[in-house]
Design an enzyme around this catalytic site. Sequence first.
Site, short mmCIF file in Angstrom:
data_model
loop_
_atom_site.label_atom_id
_atom_site.label_comp_id
_atom_site.label_asym_id
_atom_site.label_seq_id
_atom_site.Cartn_x
_atom_site.Cartn_y
_atom_site.Cartn_z
N GLU A 1 -37.87 -4.53 24.73
CA GLU A 1 -38.16 -4.28 26.15
C GLU A 1 -36.86 -3.96 26.88
O GLU A 1 -35.76 -4.13 26.34
CB GLU A 1 -38.88 -5.48 26.78
CG GLU A 1 -40.33 -5.59 26.29
CD GLU A 1 -41.15 -6.60 27.07
OE1 GLU A 1 -40.62 -7.22 28.01
OE2 GLU A 1 -42.32 -6.77 26.72
N HIS B 1 -41.61 -4.95 39.81
CA HIS B 1 -41.81 -4.28 38.53
C HIS B 1 -41.88 -2.79 38.81
O HIS B 1 -42.62 -2.36 39.69
CB HIS B 1 -43.09 -4.76 37.85
CG HIS B 1 -43.12 -4.42 36.39
ND1 HIS B 1 -43.29 -3.14 35.95
CD2 HIS B 1 -42.97 -5.19 35.29
CE1 HIS B 1 -43.24 -3.13 34.62
NE2 HIS B 1 -43.05 -4.37 34.20
N ARG C 1 -34.80 -3.80 35.34
CA ARG C 1 -35.93 -3.52 36.23
C ARG C 1 -35.52 -3.08 37.62
O ARG C 1 -36.14 -2.20 38.20
CB ARG C 1 -36.78 -4.79 36.37
CG ARG C 1 -37.65 -4.97 35.19
CD ARG C 1 -38.62 -6.09 35.38
NE ARG C 1 -39.44 -6.11 34.18
CZ ARG C 1 -40.20 -7.12 33.80
NH1 ARG C 1 -40.27 -8.20 34.56
NH2 ARG C 1 -40.90 -7.05 32.72
N HIS D 1 -43.37 -8.51 41.54
CA HIS D 1 -43.80 -8.98 40.21
C HIS D 1 -43.35 -10.39 39.90
O HIS D 1 -44.07 -11.15 39.27
CB HIS D 1 -43.25 -8.01 39.17
CG HIS D 1 -43.67 -8.32 37.77
ND1 HIS D 1 -44.99 -8.34 37.38
CD2 HIS D 1 -42.94 -8.60 36.65
CE1 HIS D 1 -45.07 -8.64 36.09
NE2 HIS D 1 -43.85 -8.81 35.63
N ARG E 1 -34.35 -10.92 36.76
CA ARG E 1 -34.83 -11.51 35.50
C ARG E 1 -34.89 -10.47 34.38
O ARG E 1 -35.37 -9.36 34.58
CB ARG E 1 -36.23 -12.10 35.71
CG ARG E 1 -36.88 -12.59 34.45
CD ARG E 1 -38.31 -13.02 34.70
NE ARG E 1 -39.16 -11.91 35.05
CZ ARG E 1 -40.26 -11.56 34.39
NH1 ARG E 1 -40.64 -12.25 33.33
NH2 ARG E 1 -40.99 -10.55 34.77
#
Length: 513
Positions: free
Chosen positions: A118, A233, A278, A337, A372
């Site tokens: 990811e 997100h 992100r 998100h 994060r």
Amino acid sequence: MTAELFALRGRVVVIGAGVAGLTTALELAPRPVVVLSKAPLGVEASTLWAQGGMAAALGPGDSPALHAADTMAAGDGLCDAAIVDRFARAAPEAIEKLARLGVRFDRARDGGFALGLEAAHSRSRIAHMGGDGAGRELMRALAAAARATPSIEILDGFEARRLVVEDNAVRGVLAVGPHGPALLATDKVVIASGGVGGLYDDSTNPLGSFGQGIALAARAGAVLADLEFVQFHPTALDVALRPMPLVSEAVRGEGAILIDDLGERFMADTPRAELAPRDVVARAIWLKRAEGRRVFLDARSAIGARFDARFPIIAAACHAAGLDPAREPIPVRPAQHYHMGGVAVDAEGRSSVAGLWACGESACSGLHGANRLASNSLTEAAVFGAIAARSIESATSRAPARLRALPTPPAPDPSPVRSILSRAAGVMRDGETLRAAVGPLAALAASGAPAADSAAVALTIVVAALRREHSLGAHSRIDFPERPAEPRRSRLTLCEAFAEAAANAPAVRARSA
Ligand SMILES: Cc1cc2nc3c(=O)[nH]c(=O)nc-3n(C[C@H](O)[C@H](O)[C@H](O)COP(=O)(O)OP(=O)(O)OC[C@H]3O[C@@H](n4cnc5c(N)ncnc54)[C@H](O)[C@@H]3O)c2cc1C
């Protein structure tokens, strides 16, 4: 009439039944625990909705040090290095433990964990379940284990509305259950009530996730931390549904690219391209949309006909919207998100109020810093839920207090707050818009209206964002684009937020503690 639940006196009370709350309760067994869940078990928890999986250094060529380095890099200089190190070292065992508990992780041919890649991870380290159904499988297994554990009393349909605190120490919880208000006398409470997405117009979180744990702690006088860091997100499915369906990073991990409505791939020149952190991807999409363009995730050549089998939940959301992700680009846009900020906790999960712990998304230990790293939050909840349980085990106990009836706050309604917070504390912020939000939020927060607690949480987010006069991680100020030389974490209490609002909202000054 407020009844005290005498049969449950003195038990540890866990507020929330997602991965954080259930892990804490299971780790405390056989010690008696009450778990309050305002929704039926497994409903309205972000945990249930998780897609990608859980990050841990489980694969060949990976190590906790590499996982920690990626976490620190995504956190943009604001992470607490000791917390990150502890987390990364504990993560593999937390996953193995969940597997032993009955969580069915997807497996590779050799029987090891099948690991996905990811955004901003330097190695494939995302242990996934049911393709993109990680949360569903995790909740199934945790709920089954909790129900089968005699020491865990699950009070479904009980919403915590206030903590009873005397001399900065927890004495009880005021909740509202199916038969009205109820008091639980306890000197140990764990807040595990999830995120704040329900305070925003556009969010991937269940609508019931609107920061009630932060409100409970804030009203009890607890210190909050890093509240301004709200993760958006980049790729929520751009449809009218709320919560917005998520198109997980794992789709980009398998090679899908971002294009605009002219077909231009606009992330190609950014370091790590579509797999940049992100905040970077969310800002790039936000800017494209500000130019009047629409944005799409194009999985046609990278995934194509494999899409429905590899990402069944995302595929179902696309098909429900009349889209075939194997054949056409998926319309996407950023949506709230995750909340990096929350109730400030130390390395053992303890807040500034004696007897009050927090873990999972409602806590802020400094793990995530300003942003994060994808798939770190489920693992965080499992790791720090267990740490909080051990800390509770070693804490001294006081005899349960005799509780006096308290006024019961009305059923919460975050809806008046959503448009104010969305405008003020979105992907890009500026001082003028933030300042304009302070007055209305402070008035609502002090009003005793159903939106008061939500407004109190939103006020602390806005004041924290106003104080931080630079851009860092997920906090982007149009009026202060520079990055600070030495990023510092921020701390705030609700009292301080009210004081600043009262003093003069336009004059709230930069101050990071
Ligand atoms: C669509 C989506 C996909 C995601 N994918 C991933 C992923 O792949 N990997 C990853 O690591 N993270 C992912 N996340 C983030 C992750 O799911 C959450 O951060 C994590 O599940 C939070 O767990 P939690 O236990 O802290 O809170 P939650 O799972 O949200 O649980 C909160 C619980 O608290 C209860 N509650 C709230 N207020 C009260 C109250 N006042 N009284 C009583 N009960 C209350 C709720 O009913 C619920 O039971 C995703 C999130 C979303 C929304």
